[in-house]
Design a protein around this motif. Sequence first.
Motif, mmCIF file in Angstrom:
data_model
loop_
_atom_site.group_PDB
_atom_site.id
_atom_site.type_symbol
_atom_site.label_atom_id
_atom_site.label_comp_id
_atom_site.label_asym_id
_atom_site.label_seq_id
_atom_site.Cartn_x
_atom_site.Cartn_y
_atom_site.Cartn_z
ATOM 1 N N PHE A 4 -10.508 15.015 -14.458
ATOM 2 C CA PHE A 4 -9.288 14.699 -14.930
ATOM 3 C C PHE A 4 -9.298 15.823 -15.985
ATOM 4 N N HIS A 5 -8.064 16.280 -16.497
ATOM 5 C CA HIS A 5 -7.854 17.058 -17.491
ATOM 6 C C HIS A 5 -6.521 16.636 -18.217
ATOM 7 N N SER A 6 -6.587 17.022 -19.553
ATOM 8 C CA SER A 6 -5.468 16.650 -20.546
ATOM 9 C C SER A 6 -4.115 17.105 -20.187
ATOM 10 N N GLY A 7 -3.090 15.891 -20.130
ATOM 11 C CA GLY A 7 -1.966 16.187 -19.727
ATOM 12 C C GLY A 7 -1.416 16.036 -18.215
ATOM 13 N N GLN A 8 -2.689 15.795 -17.626
ATOM 14 C CA GLN A 8 -2.405 15.650 -16.054
ATOM 15 C C GLN A 8 -1.747 14.166 -15.744
ATOM 16 N N PRO A 9 -0.732 14.122 -14.796
ATOM 17 C CA PRO A 9 0.049 12.895 -14.411
ATOM 18 C C PRO A 9 -1.082 12.039 -13.700
ATOM 19 N N VAL A 10 -1.087 10.677 -14.039
ATOM 20 C CA VAL A 10 -2.005 9.871 -13.275
ATOM 21 C C VAL A 10 -1.248 8.485 -12.969
ATOM 22 N N ALA A 11 -1.815 7.545 -12.232
ATOM 23 C CA ALA A 11 -1.253 6.536 -11.950
ATOM 24 C C ALA A 11 -2.462 5.510 -12.093
ATOM 25 N N ALA A 12 -2.542 4.435 -12.581
ATOM 26 C CA ALA A 12 -3.775 3.639 -12.708
ATOM 27 C C ALA A 12 -3.630 2.059 -12.301
ATOM 28 N N LEU A 13 -4.414 1.518 -11.899
ATOM 29 C CA LEU A 13 -4.184 0.145 -11.521
ATOM 30 C C LEU A 13 -4.810 -0.665 -12.262
ATOM 31 N N ASP A 34 -1.159 14.951 -8.502
ATOM 32 C CA ASP A 34 -1.117 16.128 -8.094
ATOM 33 C C ASP A 34 -2.294 16.583 -7.223
ATOM 34 N N SER A 35 -2.259 16.086 -6.152
ATOM 35 C CA SER A 35 -3.324 16.129 -5.046
ATOM 36 C C SER A 35 -2.939 17.494 -4.262
ATOM 37 N N ALA A 36 -4.180 17.586 -3.255
ATOM 38 C CA ALA A 36 -3.887 18.677 -2.301
ATOM 39 C C ALA A 36 -2.686 18.440 -1.470
ATOM 40 N N GLU A 37 -2.644 17.126 -0.992
ATOM 41 C CA GLU A 37 -1.600 16.746 -0.091
ATOM 42 C C GLU A 37 -0.143 16.961 -0.556
ATOM 43 N N GLY A 38 -0.091 16.944 -1.905
ATOM 44 C CA GLY A 38 1.453 17.122 -2.473
ATOM 45 C C GLY A 38 1.232 15.999 -3.554
ATOM 46 N N ALA A 39 2.402 16.254 -4.262
ATOM 47 C CA ALA A 39 2.569 15.556 -5.667
ATOM 48 C C ALA A 39 3.427 14.262 -5.383
ATOM 49 N N VAL A 40 3.232 13.424 -5.995
ATOM 50 C CA VAL A 40 3.916 11.970 -6.296
ATOM 51 C C VAL A 40 4.655 11.811 -7.447
ATOM 52 N N ASP A 41 5.983 11.725 -7.466
ATOM 53 C CA ASP A 41 6.738 11.814 -8.827
ATOM 54 C C ASP A 41 6.326 10.549 -9.385
ATOM 55 N N MET A 42 6.777 10.260 -10.833
ATOM 56 C CA MET A 42 6.310 9.368 -11.664
ATOM 57 C C MET A 42 6.906 7.967 -11.581
ATOM 58 N N GLU A 43 8.093 7.983 -10.900
ATOM 59 C CA GLU A 43 8.644 6.813 -10.537
ATOM 60 C C GLU A 43 7.975 5.997 -9.468
ATOM 61 N N GLN A 44 7.842 6.908 -8.506
ATOM 62 C CA GLN A 44 6.952 6.231 -7.392
ATOM 63 C C GLN A 44 5.541 6.000 -7.654
ATOM 64 N N ALA A 45 4.991 6.804 -8.617
ATOM 65 C CA ALA A 45 3.682 6.400 -9.123
ATOM 66 C C ALA A 45 3.610 4.990 -9.730
#
Length: 252
Positions: A4-13, A34-45
Motif C-alpha cells: 500500500f502507499h499513501s493516498g491509494q484508493p482502497v476498499a476494506a471489509l 487500482d489493480s493490473a486488471e483495471g480500476a474500480v471506482d469509489m462508489e462501486q468499491a
Amino acid sequence: MEGFHSGQPVAALTIRGGYAEYATAQAILTFPLDSAEGAVDMEQAAAFPAVAPTAYDLLANAARMRPGDSVLVHAASGGVGIAAGQIARALGASLVLGTASSESKAAYARQFGYDHVFLTTDFEQAVMEITAGRGVDIALDARGEPTRSQNLTVLAPFGRLIVFGDAGNNPEQPISPSNLWKANKGVIGYSITSLSQTAPQLVAETVQHVLRLMAQGALKIDVSSVLPLEQAAEAHRSIEARTNLGKLLLKV
C-alpha cells in the motif's frame, strides 16, 4: 505497510466499525482499487462489500458451482441477489432463476443476469415447470422458513441448498439427515462474518476474484441511493421495511 502507499484508493471489509469518518481494518481485508486488471471506482468499491464476496462464495465455494449448473436465488432484487445473478452468469450457469416478493422487484432483478424471476409465493411450481421437472442444482436462501424447506422440493439430484441468513425469523423446521441422503441432496451453511474472523485469507482470495470481475465489467453493483452518514437511521428504516432495491450507500 507492504503493498500500500499513501493516498491509494482502497476498499476494506470491516464487518463492524465502518460507520465513521475514520475506520481501521485488517490489512488482509483491505484491497487496492487500482489493480493490473483495471480500476474500480469509489462508489462501486463502497457498494460491493459484503454483498459481492458473499454472492461469490455462496456459488463458487459453498455450492462448488460448475459450468452448466442451474441456480435459484431468493431475494433476487437485494444486494446479494443482484450480485449473485451476475456472478452465476459469469461462472457459466446454464439457467439463472430468482424470486422476489413483488412484481416490481421481480422486474428490477431481471436486469442482473436472471433468465426468469418468479414471485416467492409460487416459486416451487414455476421452478419445476421451467426445468421440466428436474429442479435446480443450487438454491441460495437467506429468507428462512417456509422458503428454506420448500427449496428441498426443487433441488435436482446432487442439488445443494446454501443457507446464509434467516430474514423471516420464523420457527425453523428440522431437516432430517436421512431424508437428505435418501434424496441425494445437501444443505450447506455460510457466514461471511464468521469466515472473516476464522479464515480471513479465504475471504481475501474471494474479494480478489470479485474485484477482477468488476474491473472486467462482468459485475456491477446497482446503487439505488446515496445518503449522508447523518441519515444512517433512514437507510436502516428502508432496509427494515424492505422497500429498497439494490444497494444503499452512506457518504461521509
